[in-house]
Design a protein around this motif. Structure first.
Motif, PDB file in Angstrom:
ATOM      1  N   SER A  18      10.501   9.888 -58.713  1.00 17.09           N
ATOM      2  CA  SER A  18      10.075   9.155 -57.517  1.00 17.09           C
ATOM      3  C   SER A  18      10.289  10.029 -56.279  1.00 17.09           C
ATOM      4  N   ASP A  19       9.573   9.700 -55.210  1.00 18.97           N
ATOM      5  CA  ASP A  19       9.746  10.426 -53.947  1.00 18.97           C
ATOM      6  C   ASP A  19      11.174  10.280 -53.429  1.00 18.97           C
ATOM      7  N   ARG A  20      11.754   9.094 -53.578  1.00 22.53           N
ATOM      8  CA  ARG A  20      13.126   8.856 -53.122  1.00 22.53           C
ATOM      9  C   ARG A  20      14.116   9.732 -53.891  1.00 22.53           C
ATOM     10  N   PHE A  21      13.950   9.803 -55.193  1.00 23.75           N
ATOM     11  CA  PHE A  21      14.817  10.636 -56.025  1.00 23.75           C
ATOM     12  C   PHE A  21      14.664  12.106 -55.636  1.00 23.75           C
ATOM     13  N   ARG A  22      13.439  12.539 -55.437  1.00 24.33           N
ATOM     14  CA  ARG A  22      13.177  13.934 -55.077  1.00 24.33           C
ATOM     15  C   ARG A  22      13.822  14.284 -53.734  1.00 24.33           C
ATOM     16  N   ALA A  23      13.814  13.344 -52.797  1.00 23.93           N
ATOM     17  CA  ALA A  23      14.422  13.594 -51.479  1.00 23.93           C
ATOM     18  C   ALA A  23      15.926  13.828 -51.623  1.00 23.93           C
ATOM     19  N   VAL A  24      16.593  12.998 -52.408  1.00 22.27           N
ATOM     20  CA  VAL A  24      18.028  13.190 -52.637  1.00 22.27           C
ATOM     21  C   VAL A  24      18.256  14.483 -53.421  1.00 22.27           C
ATOM     22  N   GLY A  25      17.432  14.717 -54.422  1.00 20.47           N
ATOM     23  CA  GLY A  25      17.552  15.914 -55.245  1.00 20.47           C
ATOM     24  C   GLY A  25      17.453  17.193 -54.443  1.00 20.47           C
ATOM     25  N   ARG A  26      16.549  17.223 -53.455  1.00 26.77           N
ATOM     26  CA  ARG A  26      16.402  18.440 -52.624  1.00 26.77           C
ATOM     27  C   ARG A  26      17.690  18.767 -51.887  1.00 26.77           C
TER      28      ARG A  26
END
Length: 153
Positions: free
Chosen positions: A138-146
């Motif tokens: 998800s975009d939300r997961f990717r934001a935290v992942g970055r």
């Protein structure tokens, strides 16, 4: 192996240091942290970190979202024995964040991060709950992942 033989801790300029506790029953017959307990401790640390960002799994694969994933690969090396219960930490970071997969790095270390006992990587693949086929994070997961990505220099 001795504690002196372990790798020096890198500066925590990336990732997060998450506290974990080794209990007496995590030790083997020789009084050392059993080799199979290290990945469990790392998994618990990741769960704590992701739960802190509002991600979690409540037993419903459809609602699990980004927590519907599977391990593709686990690599671990043991640098020094853990020979007593108590407070330790796991240093966590992402090495790679792909479309449907990621590679994270970890160090099982002293509570302050100064001494490394074990280190490794784990590859996860995000799955669609209904088909168990790879699907994008998800975009939300990717934001935290970055935020957790280890910078390459």
């Amino acid at each position: 192996m001795t504690a002196e033989a372990s790798l020096a801790a890198p500066t925590l300029g990336y990732g997060r240091l998450v506290p974990v506790t080794v209990h007496f029953d995590d030790l083997d017959a020789l009084g050392l942290l059993h080799n199979a307990r290290y990945p469990v401790m790392v998994e618990r640390a990741w769960t704590t970190l992701w739960n802190g960002h509002g991600f979690g799994f409540e037993g419903d694969w459809e609602a699990a979202g980004d927590f519907c994933n599977a391990v593709k690969e686990l690599r671990i090396s043991y640098d020094a024995p853990v020979d007593r219960p108590g407070g330790y930490a796991v240093h966590l970071w992402l090495e790679r964040l792909g479309n449907t997969g990621l590679t994270y790095g970890f160090r099982f270390c002293s509570a302050d991060g100064a001494l490394t006992y074990a280190q490794g990587t784990r590859v996860l693949v995000r799955l669609e709950a209904g088909t168990l086929r790879p699907t994008p994070w998800s975009d939300r997961f990717r934001a935290v992942g970055r935020e957790l990505l280890r910078a390459r220099g």
